[in-house]
Design a protein around this motif. Structure first.
Motif, short mmCIF file in Angstrom:
data_model
loop_
_atom_site.label_atom_id
_atom_site.label_comp_id
_atom_site.label_asym_id
_atom_site.label_seq_id
_atom_site.Cartn_x
_atom_site.Cartn_y
_atom_site.Cartn_z
N THR A 97 -8.52 2.25 -2.12
CA THR A 97 -7.98 1.41 -1.12
C THR A 97 -8.38 0.12 -1.12
O THR A 97 -9.15 -0.40 -2.06
N GLN A 112 -4.41 1.04 -2.56
CA GLN A 112 -4.08 -0.28 -2.84
C GLN A 112 -3.90 -0.72 -4.35
O GLN A 112 -3.28 -1.75 -4.83
N LYS A 141 0.53 -1.21 0.02
CA LYS A 141 -0.01 0.00 -0.07
C LYS A 141 0.95 1.33 -0.04
O LYS A 141 1.97 1.37 0.54
#
Length: 425
Positions: free
Chosen positions: A299, A346, A261
């Protein structure tokens, strides 16, 4: 009298696993699994892994005990190797037929109409492919593409055809063929997915035989014209023709989850620039240009402890373009508009849309004229990357971060495409 139509579907057996075995023959008859991007899920299995109960698409962490118990060999996806071996296989297959349609990385349709002793011919073809590449293939032969796909399944899975890897439907007696089709579930048919198969089964059509003998026109009205075509093809009528070239894509998407991430704008910029470069290369390959580009970031929706965010933006282009640098500039402008600091991103990606063939685009009289030098630059870029490997030459924007690099902890060497990874004997 019309010649007998003989369409062959040649499919590489467990292709990714077979590619890994080419340079590691000790793994023959050994269970193998190949993982998706970032070593997340199982995307390919050898027959031995299937026999051990490894499901397709299962996350790696869920089968660690099974891997340790049976010593399953686990590999990261080696796309450079798989792509190169695919090109070699397809080039060999192309020598055996006047017309070839490369359907996917491991499948090819061949028109073998007019060839006598076609079963023996295909046996020789299989032996040639295996001898020259190390990749085993199976062949299904039938008068239509849908039947050829079904025959290929039989050639892989059902005896006695699986013993020789070739199933020629023209050589099977009608009574035996009907009996065989009664044993095959309807979802084995090309073009029938899980949900459609469930609907057909609920309507009392659970086998290939039952669907084959259903009224085509009525089924077309109840389901779709595609269903009518499937039934007619199952009865030996060639509705689908072989395509010498794949049709141009109307949308091109390039995206990937990060190896780790990131909350850094520079990392997202590098990822977006990299995806644009890949998408623009595909655009030029099909001689097209895009009139808009979408950018999206998000994300991890499965990580509940992280704050969640998913944003996208559509950036229209003044003039349709296939220029990597122009598309990257537009995409990075869009990214800055949707980026919010502090989130653990992500995934990022782009989508090229409003795609048209360059020959059919009406230029804007008031827009700056494209310079021939830029077209030559893009041609040189593609030529160098094709010769020396993808992303060998790239823009500075693609070098701003490292999170977009895939996690490939178990990748084998790129034996055939990278000088530094050639096998040493």
């Amino acid at each position: 009298m019309l010649a007998l139509r003989q369409i062959a579907l040649v499919d590489c057996n467990n292709f990714y696993a077979s590619c890994e075995r080419v340079f590691q023959p000790k793994l023959r008859n050994w269970p193998i699994v190949v993982l998706s991007n970032n070593d997340g899920c199982v995307v390919a299995r050898s027959n031995e892994s299937k026999a051990l109960g490894v499901p397709m698409g299962v996350p790696l962490y869920q089968i660690r005990e099974l891997i340790e118990k049976h010593g399953i060999a686990v590999f990261s996806s080696n796309y450079a190797l798989y792509g190169d071996l695919s090109r070699r296989v397809m080039a060999i297959l192309g020598r055996y037929a006047p017309q070839q349609e490369i359907y996917s990385i491991d499948e090819s349709f061949l028109d073998l109409s007019g060839i006598t002793a076609v079963t023996a011919y295909c046996q020789n073809m299989r032996a040639d492919v295996t001898q020259r590449t190390g990749i085993p293939v199976s062949v299904g032969i039938a008068p239509s593409k849908t039947l050829a796909k079904l025959a290929n399944h039989i050639a892989k899975k059902i005896q006695p055809w699986a013993a020789n890897g070739v199933c020629n439907t023209h050589e099977i007696a009608q009574a035996d063929w009907d009996a065989l089709l009664k044993t095959l579930p309807v979802d084995e048919i090309w073009g029938i997915g899980r949900k459609l198969a469930q609907r057909l089964t609920a309507d009392g059509i659970g086998s290939v035989y039952t669907l084959k003998n259903s009224p085509a026109s009525a089924m077309g009205r109840r389901y779709s014209v595609l269903m009518e075509h499937i039934i007619r093809e199952l009865n030996g009528e060639a509705i689908l023709n072989l395509e010498d070239a794949a049709p141009a894509k109307q949308q091109i998407i390039a995206s990937r989850s990060f190896g780790q991430k990131t909350s850094q704008l520079s990392e997202l910029q590098a990822a977006i620039a990299l995806h644009v470069a890949s998408a623009a290369e595909k655009l030029r390959r099909q001689q097209s240009a895009a009139s808009q580009i979408s950018v999206f970031i998000r994300t991890n929706p499965f990580c509940e402890r992280d704050p969640q965010l998913s944003r996208s933006i559509v950036v229209p282009l003044t003039t349709p373009s296939d220029d990597t640098l122009i598309l990257q500039a537009a995409a990075l402008v869009g990214l800055k508009q949707i980026f919010i600091p502090g989130y653990p991103y992500q995934k990022a990606g782009v989508m090229l849309d409003g795609i048209h063939a360059k020959a059919h685009i009406q230029p804007d009289l008031f827009a700056p004229a494209a310079t021939p030098q830029r077209a030559k630059l893009m041609a040189a870029l593609d030529s160098i990357n094709q010769k020396y490997g993808r992303h060998t030459m790239r823009s500075a924007a693609e070098l701003m971060g490292h999170s977009s690099q895939m996690k490939q902890c178990r990748r084998t060497p790129r034996y055939t495409t990278c000088w530094g990874e050639l096998m040493v004997v």
